[in-house]
Design an enzyme around this catalytic site. Structure first.
Site, PDB file in Angstrom:
ATOM      1  N   HIS A  75      37.437  43.445  40.824  1.00 20.36           N
ATOM      2  CA  HIS A  75      38.400  43.816  41.733  1.00 20.36           C
ATOM      3  C   HIS A  75      39.447  44.904  41.214  1.00 20.36           C
ATOM      4  O   HIS A  75      40.575  45.005  41.550  1.00 20.36           O
ATOM      5  CB  HIS A  75      39.109  42.663  42.432  1.00 20.36           C
ATOM      6  CG  HIS A  75      39.813  41.684  41.573  1.00 20.36           C
ATOM      7  ND1 HIS A  75      39.920  40.356  41.730  1.00 20.36           N
ATOM      8  CD2 HIS A  75      40.686  42.143  40.340  1.00 20.36           C
ATOM      9  CE1 HIS A  75      40.726  39.674  40.708  1.00 20.36           C
ATOM     10  NE2 HIS A  75      41.227  40.947  39.931  1.00 20.36           N
ATOM     11  N   HIS A  79      37.514  40.870  30.445  1.00 25.23           N
ATOM     12  CA  HIS A  79      38.906  41.670  30.357  1.00 25.23           C
ATOM     13  C   HIS A  79      40.028  40.937  29.680  1.00 25.23           C
ATOM     14  O   HIS A  79      39.872  39.706  30.120  1.00 25.23           O
ATOM     15  CB  HIS A  79      38.967  42.613  31.456  1.00 25.23           C
ATOM     16  CG  HIS A  79      39.591  41.886  32.562  1.00 25.23           C
ATOM     17  ND1 HIS A  79      38.953  40.843  33.439  1.00 25.23           N
ATOM     18  CD2 HIS A  79      40.608  41.933  33.589  1.00 25.23           C
ATOM     19  CE1 HIS A  79      39.471  40.647  34.549  1.00 25.23           C
ATOM     20  NE2 HIS A  79      40.668  41.201  34.454  1.00 25.23           N
ATOM     21  N   HIS A  96      47.956  38.330  42.493  1.00 17.97           N
ATOM     22  CA  HIS A  96      48.420  38.528  41.019  1.00 17.97           C
ATOM     23  C   HIS A  96      49.796  38.638  41.130  1.00 17.97           C
ATOM     24  O   HIS A  96      50.527  39.639  41.356  1.00 17.97           O
ATOM     25  CB  HIS A  96      47.837  39.980  40.634  1.00 17.97           C
ATOM     26  CG  HIS A  96      46.244  40.109  40.624  1.00 17.97           C
ATOM     27  ND1 HIS A  96      45.309  40.035  41.635  1.00 17.97           N
ATOM     28  CD2 HIS A  96      45.456  40.057  39.309  1.00 17.97           C
ATOM     29  CE1 HIS A  96      44.199  40.051  41.234  1.00 17.97           C
ATOM     30  NE2 HIS A  96      44.327  40.150  39.962  1.00 17.97           N
ATOM     31  N   GLU A 122      38.901  34.690  35.530  1.00 13.00           N
ATOM     32  CA  GLU A 122      38.658  35.193  36.848  1.00 13.00           C
ATOM     33  C   GLU A 122      37.408  34.951  37.476  1.00 13.00           C
ATOM     34  O   GLU A 122      37.053  34.515  38.809  1.00 13.00           O
ATOM     35  CB  GLU A 122      38.993  36.636  37.566  1.00 13.00           C
ATOM     36  CG  GLU A 122      40.533  36.899  37.295  1.00 13.00           C
ATOM     37  CD  GLU A 122      40.962  38.417  37.576  1.00 13.00           C
ATOM     38  OE1 GLU A 122      41.970  38.802  37.686  1.00 13.00           O
ATOM     39  OE2 GLU A 122      39.903  39.184  37.582  1.00 13.00           O
TER      40      GLU A 122
HETATM   41  C1  DHB Z   1      43.032  45.334  35.463  1.00 14.16           C
HETATM   42  C2  DHB Z   1      41.849  44.474  35.748  1.00 14.16           C
HETATM   43  C3  DHB Z   1      42.362  43.358  36.751  1.00 14.16           C
HETATM   44  O1  DHB Z   1      41.574  42.383  37.507  1.00 14.16           O
HETATM   45  C4  DHB Z   1      43.602  43.186  37.417  1.00 14.16           C
HETATM   46  O2  DHB Z   1      43.948  42.235  38.266  1.00 14.16           O
HETATM   47  C5  DHB Z   1      44.792  44.063  36.861  1.00 14.16           C
HETATM   48  C6  DHB Z   1      44.346  45.164  36.208  1.00 14.16           C
HETATM   49  C7  DHB Z   1      42.630  46.471  34.647  1.00 14.16           C
HETATM   50  O3  DHB Z   1      41.492  46.410  34.172  1.00 14.16           O
HETATM   51  O4  DHB Z   1      43.554  47.364  34.716  1.00 14.16           O
HETATM   52 FE    FE Z   2      42.566  40.719  38.471  1.00 14.98          FE
END
Ligand code: DHB
Ligand code: FE
Length: 283
Positions: free
Chosen positions: A12, A196, A59, A243
């Site tokens: 997302h 990530h 978030h 997540e």
């Molecule tokens: C990014 C990824 C995410 O899942 C998020 O909530 C905010 C930023 C990113 O890769 O920048």
């Molecule tokens: Fe996220």
């Protein structure tokens, strides 16, 4: 009767929403990300759901440190887009199927999952980006062409729920939807991920081998996927990889044997490995 006919997993990443909203999707950086969703839009049009049950995380948009619900079910008539950073996306207001949402609240809580009920809630990129990827560009005066029952899962502040608890909640949601008397084609989305980390020493961490093995496990060996620990998610996929527990809610709501009709994996989009699956239910 209402039926869950498919489960969809998708990242997302907020920058995906910005790329769509500002016309950047054909740029060399973004094209490979969006190419992987072309099939998905066709598939969505051909298998059009009446309702999407959308598992996502907020978030710090609707919630902050003052209230931290583990599982929050959207029961309001509609949910306005809002966001951190870039602000609200120019996309339609999200409309609920309120009767189905009430039925799910009633059934799942009496099935001993203590959901928080949200009669007011704004929704951020965690929800709107996967909808845009599956339904395509929509301007604020359009509608999404589908009703959405949102479920926000806390994966921002520890303790987050375990993968196993998420899987069991998915099973309870399946029982609730299966017992709803109206004929409805329901798709369930599990969003977020894949590997990530946005902060501190390991910022930028991506683990493609682990991500691809996780997809295989989720599809073919959900009993192993539901046992993945928080420590493994953190170590292997970075702090925001947690997540992916939301994919387990989706998987718990499907049959044991599913058909994988589409898979897409691409690195990078912003700081994130993008992963996407379409799984069809047999029964
Ligand atoms: C990014 C990824 C995410 O899942 C998020 O909530 C905010 C930023 C990113 O890769 O920048
Ligand atoms: Fe996220």
């Amino acid at each position: 009767m209402a039926r869950i006919t498919a489960g969809i997993a998708s990242s997302h990443v907020p920058a995906i929403g910005v790329a769509m909203d500002t016309g950047l999707t054909d740029q060399p950086y973004w094209k490979p990300v969006f190419d992987g969703y072309e099939y998905s839009r066709k598939w969505t049009a051909e298998n059009k759901p009446d309702v999407v049950f959308l598992v996502y995380n907020d978030h710090c948009t609707a919630f902050d440190a003052s209230v931290i619900p583990t599982f929050a079910l959207g029961a309001a008539a509609e949910f306005k887009p809002a966001d951190e950073g870039w602000g609200p996306r120019p996309v339609p207001v999200v409309k609920n199927h309120q009767k189905l949402a009430s039925h799910i609240a009633q059934t799942v809580i009496l099935d001993e999952f203590d959901l928080t009920i949200m009669n007011e809630m704004e929704v951020d990129h965690g929800l709107t980006v996967p909808l845009s990827l599956m339904f395509g560009d929509r301007s604020p005066d359009d509608d999404w062409g589908v009703q959405v029952v949102p479920l926000a899962v806390n994966v921002v502040q520890y303790p987050a729920p375990t993968a196993n608890r998420c899987y069991m909640l998915g099973q309870a949601i399946r029982r609730a939807i299966d017992s709803y008397p109206e004929d409805l084609n329901v798709h369930i989305y599990g969003t977020g991920g894949m590997s990530h980390q946005l902060q501190a020493e390991r910022a930028g961490l991506i683990n493609a081998d682990w991500d691809l093995a996780f997809m295989d496990k989720l599809v073919n060996d959900p009993e192993a996927a539901r046992r993945i620990s928080h420590l493994e998610f953190l170590r292997e996929t970075g702090s925001e990889g947690i997540e992916m527990v939301m994919w387990l809610v989706m998987r718990g709501a499907l049959d044991h044997n599913v058909t994988e009709v589409h898979r897409h994996y691409h690195v990078p989009a912003s700081n994130t490995a993008v992963g996407h699956l379409i799984l069809e239910n047999h029964t």
